[in-house]
Scaffold this active site. Structure first.
Site, PDB file in Angstrom:
ATOM      1  N   ASP A 130      48.034  27.074  40.411  1.00 43.40           N
ATOM      2  CA  ASP A 130      46.852  27.435  39.628  1.00 43.40           C
ATOM      3  C   ASP A 130      46.166  28.595  40.344  1.00 43.40           C
ATOM      4  O   ASP A 130      45.596  28.419  41.413  1.00 43.40           O
ATOM      5  CB  ASP A 130      45.912  26.232  39.512  1.00 43.40           C
ATOM      6  CG  ASP A 130      44.733  26.539  38.594  1.00 43.40           C
ATOM      7  OD1 ASP A 130      44.452  27.744  38.363  1.00 43.40           O
ATOM      8  OD2 ASP A 130      44.100  25.587  38.111  1.00 43.40           O
ATOM      9  N   SER A 189      44.343  45.981  31.406  1.00 46.58           N
ATOM     10  CA  SER A 189      43.928  45.909  30.018  1.00 46.58           C
ATOM     11  C   SER A 189      43.244  47.221  29.671  1.00 46.58           C
ATOM     12  O   SER A 189      42.678  47.876  30.556  1.00 46.58           O
ATOM     13  CB  SER A 189      42.945  44.765  29.807  1.00 46.58           C
ATOM     14  OG  SER A 189      42.366  44.873  28.527  1.00 46.58           O
ATOM     15  N   TYR A 207      35.368  40.424  32.706  1.00 48.20           N
ATOM     16  CA  TYR A 207      36.764  40.719  32.339  1.00 48.20           C
ATOM     17  C   TYR A 207      37.045  42.221  32.493  1.00 48.20           C
ATOM     18  O   TYR A 207      37.981  42.625  33.185  1.00 48.20           O
ATOM     19  CB  TYR A 207      37.035  40.270  30.903  1.00 48.20           C
ATOM     20  CG  TYR A 207      38.463  40.521  30.453  1.00 48.20           C
ATOM     21  CD1 TYR A 207      39.512  39.773  30.975  1.00 48.20           C
ATOM     22  CD2 TYR A 207      38.766  41.510  29.518  1.00 48.20           C
ATOM     23  CE1 TYR A 207      40.827  40.002  30.580  1.00 48.20           C
ATOM     24  CE2 TYR A 207      40.073  41.741  29.107  1.00 48.20           C
ATOM     25  CZ  TYR A 207      41.100  40.982  29.651  1.00 48.20           C
ATOM     26  OH  TYR A 207      42.397  41.227  29.253  1.00 48.20           O
ATOM     27  N   LYS A 225      39.419  44.136  35.357  1.00 52.87           N
ATOM     28  CA  LYS A 225      40.589  44.917  34.974  1.00 52.87           C
ATOM     29  C   LYS A 225      40.452  46.354  35.505  1.00 52.87           C
ATOM     30  O   LYS A 225      41.458  46.988  35.843  1.00 52.87           O
ATOM     31  CB  LYS A 225      40.784  44.912  33.461  1.00 52.87           C
ATOM     32  CG  LYS A 225      41.208  43.542  32.921  1.00 52.87           C
ATOM     33  CD  LYS A 225      42.533  43.072  33.507  1.00 52.87           C
ATOM     34  CE  LYS A 225      43.091  41.847  32.809  1.00 52.87           C
ATOM     35  NZ  LYS A 225      44.368  41.389  33.381  1.00 52.87           N
TER      36      LYS A 225
HETATM   37  N1  LIG Z   1      47.036  39.657  24.635  1.00 55.36           N
HETATM   38  C1  LIG Z   1      46.376  40.787  24.648  1.00 55.36           C
HETATM   39  O1  LIG Z   1      46.024  41.337  23.615  1.00 55.36           O
HETATM   40  C2  LIG Z   1      46.044  41.432  25.964  1.00 55.36           C
HETATM   41  C3  LIG Z   1      45.328  42.632  25.932  1.00 55.36           C
HETATM   42  C4  LIG Z   1      45.017  43.253  27.133  1.00 55.36           C
HETATM   43  C5  LIG Z   1      45.420  42.685  28.324  1.00 55.36           C
HETATM   44  N2  LIG Z   1      46.111  41.521  28.343  1.00 55.36           N
HETATM   45  C6  LIG Z   1      46.506  40.985  29.641  1.00 55.36           C
HETATM   46  O2  LIG Z   1      47.854  40.583  29.618  1.00 55.36           O
HETATM   47  C7  LIG Z   1      48.047  39.491  30.503  1.00 55.36           C
HETATM   48  C8  LIG Z   1      48.726  38.337  29.775  1.00 55.36           C
HETATM   49  O3  LIG Z   1      47.939  37.955  28.661  1.00 55.36           O
HETATM   50  P1  LIG Z   1      48.495  37.039  27.478  1.00 55.36           P
HETATM   51  O4  LIG Z   1      47.727  37.401  26.284  1.00 55.36           O
HETATM   52  O5  LIG Z   1      49.966  37.097  27.468  1.00 55.36           O
HETATM   53  O6  LIG Z   1      48.008  35.587  27.986  1.00 55.36           O
HETATM   54  P2  LIG Z   1      48.412  34.125  27.507  1.00 55.36           P
HETATM   55  O7  LIG Z   1      49.248  34.181  26.273  1.00 55.36           O
HETATM   56  O8  LIG Z   1      47.142  33.372  27.487  1.00 55.36           O
HETATM   57  O9  LIG Z   1      49.354  33.606  28.704  1.00 55.36           O
HETATM   58  C9  LIG Z   1      48.805  33.402  29.945  1.00 55.36           C
HETATM   59  C10 LIG Z   1      49.861  32.892  30.918  1.00 55.36           C
HETATM   60  O10 LIG Z   1      49.248  32.781  32.211  1.00 55.36           O
HETATM   61  C11 LIG Z   1      49.266  31.434  32.652  1.00 55.36           C
HETATM   62  N3  LIG Z   1      47.995  31.118  33.304  1.00 55.36           N
HETATM   63  C12 LIG Z   1      46.761  31.167  32.779  1.00 55.36           C
HETATM   64  N4  LIG Z   1      45.839  30.801  33.688  1.00 55.36           N
HETATM   65  C13 LIG Z   1      46.523  30.518  34.829  1.00 55.36           C
HETATM   66  C14 LIG Z   1      46.150  30.058  36.111  1.00 55.36           C
HETATM   67  N5  LIG Z   1      44.867  29.818  36.438  1.00 55.36           N
HETATM   68  N6  LIG Z   1      47.111  29.874  37.039  1.00 55.36           N
HETATM   69  C15 LIG Z   1      48.413  30.087  36.742  1.00 55.36           C
HETATM   70  N7  LIG Z   1      48.821  30.503  35.536  1.00 55.36           N
HETATM   71  C16 LIG Z   1      47.897  30.711  34.580  1.00 55.36           C
HETATM   72  C17 LIG Z   1      49.454  30.609  31.411  1.00 55.36           C
HETATM   73  O11 LIG Z   1      50.050  29.378  31.791  1.00 55.36           O
HETATM   74  P3  LIG Z   1      49.459  27.990  31.186  1.00 55.36           P
HETATM   75  O12 LIG Z   1      49.931  27.947  29.797  1.00 55.36           O
HETATM   76  O13 LIG Z   1      50.008  26.934  32.063  1.00 55.36           O
HETATM   77  O14 LIG Z   1      47.966  28.095  31.248  1.00 55.36           O
HETATM   78  C18 LIG Z   1      50.380  31.504  30.600  1.00 55.36           C
HETATM   79  O15 LIG Z   1      51.702  31.415  31.048  1.00 55.36           O
HETATM   80  C19 LIG Z   1      46.676  39.140  31.061  1.00 55.36           C
HETATM   81  O16 LIG Z   1      46.520  39.756  32.312  1.00 55.36           O
HETATM   82  C20 LIG Z   1      45.744  39.765  30.054  1.00 55.36           C
HETATM   83  O17 LIG Z   1      44.506  40.069  30.621  1.00 55.36           O
HETATM   84  C21 LIG Z   1      46.412  40.879  27.172  1.00 55.36           C
END
Ligand SMILES: NC(=O)c1ccc[n+]([C@@H]2O[C@H](COP(=O)([O-])OP(=O)(O)OC[C@H]3O[C@@H](n4cnc5c(N)ncnc54)[C@H](OP(=O)(O)O)[C@@H]3O)[C@@H](O)[C@H]2O)c1
Ligand SMILES: *[C@@H]1O[C@H](CO)[C@@H](O)[C@H](O)[C@H]1NC(C)=O
Ligand SMILES: *[C@@H]1O[C@H](CO)[C@@H](O)[C@H](O)[C@H]1NC(C)=O
Length: 315
Positions: A106, A190, A203, A207
């Site tokens: 975590d 991001s 946030y 970033k």
């Molecule tokens: N999606 C977008 O539009 C977007 C846009 C800009 C930037 N981003 C960036 O892209 C990255 C990935 O985002 P995403 O949208 O793919 O996220 P997501 O779908 O919410 O997936 C998050 C992943 O991280 C794990 N995780 C979350 N909290 C954790 C913790 N405390 N310790 C260990 N593992 C943890 C989750 O595992 P669990 O399921 O076990 O929690 C999951 O595997 C992030 O850095 C985010 O800021 C995303």
């Protein structure tokens, strides 16, 4: 009195600046996504293993799949062991020849002793060619600082999860990468880092730390063969963004396939051509941009609060 020639010179400077900005923007859209051919990842990496954090969902899971497809062994580090097991099984089914190891950790746990016990040895004993710092945490919905859902604990977690793992894991793989004089580090930041995002203070600022840090590192390690890339997505359809798939919000497979092709081609980009076009809004004058972003954040917050109220009433 200012002479005509000074004014002319200034006008030419202004004009060249505008042309420069335009050509540069065009270059960042066209070159990485339409012209450059992706370099050989294995050559850039130099090691057989890829480490991906936050790899059981969303963008991180897609990176894991795509890297397995490219023949890398995977060390997946994420929070939930059952989801890690499921992801491992899914990957092994499609890519029989890659090894997949998992560590549940975590990342809101900032204790360095826990990192040293549970995470770092597994990294240090493998030849890690690629590190994808993907794990990240956002707010449930946009809100002013003192009203953020989850309160102080959530603010603390966002700061820790977005900054600490990236810093510590990067520092842990660099010794072997420096020694081999190759390796790839990808930081998922991001586009929230590009602007002062109202209602997303912690946030957006965390970033911005990632981008700033990567820029500095790129200078520090400029004389080595290590590739350092920052990816700044706009909207990708995942659990975190809650966005439905659309032209501008691609699904994770298509998004990551595009992003991986830019490794070694461009040091910082949004990851796909749609987002690169969208990101041109960040070239708007700051006053206009702030206004647009604030309006947007407020609209998203209003919608989220309405949804909550409805859910509360339904109970
Ligand atoms: N999606 C977008 O539009 C977007 C846009 C800009 C930037 N981003 C960036 O892209 C990255 C990935 O985002 P995403 O949208 O793919 O996220 P997501 O779908 O919410 O997936 C998050 C992943 O991280 C794990 N995780 C979350 N909290 C954790 C913790 N405390 N310790 C260990 N593992 C943890 C989750 O595992 P669990 O399921 O076990 O929690 C999951 O595997 C992030 O850095 C985010 O800021 C995303
Ligand atoms: C990514 O950002 C972190 C800070 O969050 C920094 O420690 C790390 O060195 C950066 N790495 C790359 C490759 O950009
Ligand atoms: C994304 O869409 C492509 C088709 O464009 C599909 O092959 C792929 O399985 C989809 N990925 C996800 C995670 O839904």
């Amino acid at each position: 009195m200012v002479c005509q020639c000074t004014l002319n010179t200034l006008a030419y400077f202004a004009l060249s600046y505008i042309v420069y900005r335009f050509v540069w923007a065009l270059y960042t859209i066209v070159y990485p996504y339409l012209i450059a051919s992706p370099p050989d990842l294995h050559k850039l990496a130099g090691g057989k293993w890829a480490v991906v954090t936050g790899s059981t969902d969303g963008i991180g899971k897609a990176y894991a799949f795509e890297l397995a497809k490219n023949g890398f062994n995977l060390l997946l580090i994420s929070r939930t062991q059952s989801k890690l097991d499921a992801t491992k099984e899914e990957i092994k089914k499609e890519h029989k020849n890659v090894e997949v190891e998992t560590i549940s950790y975590d990342f809101s746990d900032a204790n360095l002793n826990d990192y040293k016990k549970e995470v770092l040895p597994a990294i240090e004993k493998r030849d890690v060619g690629i590190l994808v710092n993907n794990v990240g945490l956002s707010y449930d919905y946009p809100e002013i600082l003192h009203k953020v859902d989850g309160g102080l604990q959530h603010l603390a977690n966002v700061g820790i999860v977005n900054i600490l793992p990236t810093s510590i894991l990067t520092a842990a793989v660099l010794p072997q990468m420096v020694q081999r004089n190759n390796g790839v580090i990808v930081n998922i930041s991001s586009s929230a880092a590009y602007a002062k995002m109202s209602l997303w203070a912690v946030y957006s600022a965390s970033k911005a730390y990632v981008n700033h840090f990567a820029n500095i590192l790129r200078n520090e390690y400029a004389h080595t063969g290590i590739t350092i890339q920052t990816i700044c997505p706009m909207m990708v359809s995942t659990k975190m963004s809650k966005a439905r798939v659309s032209f501008f919000a691609p699904n994770t497979t298509n998004y990551v396939r595009s992003a991986i092709r830019t490794i070694g081609v461009i040091p910082e980009t949004t990851g796909c051509i749609q987002h690169q076009i969208q990101s041109m809004i960040f070239g708007l004058p700051e006053l206009v941009l702030d206004l647009l972003i604030t309006k947007n954040s407020q609209a998203v917050r209003a919608a989220a609060l309405r949804k909550r109220e409805k859910a509360a009433k339904a109970q």
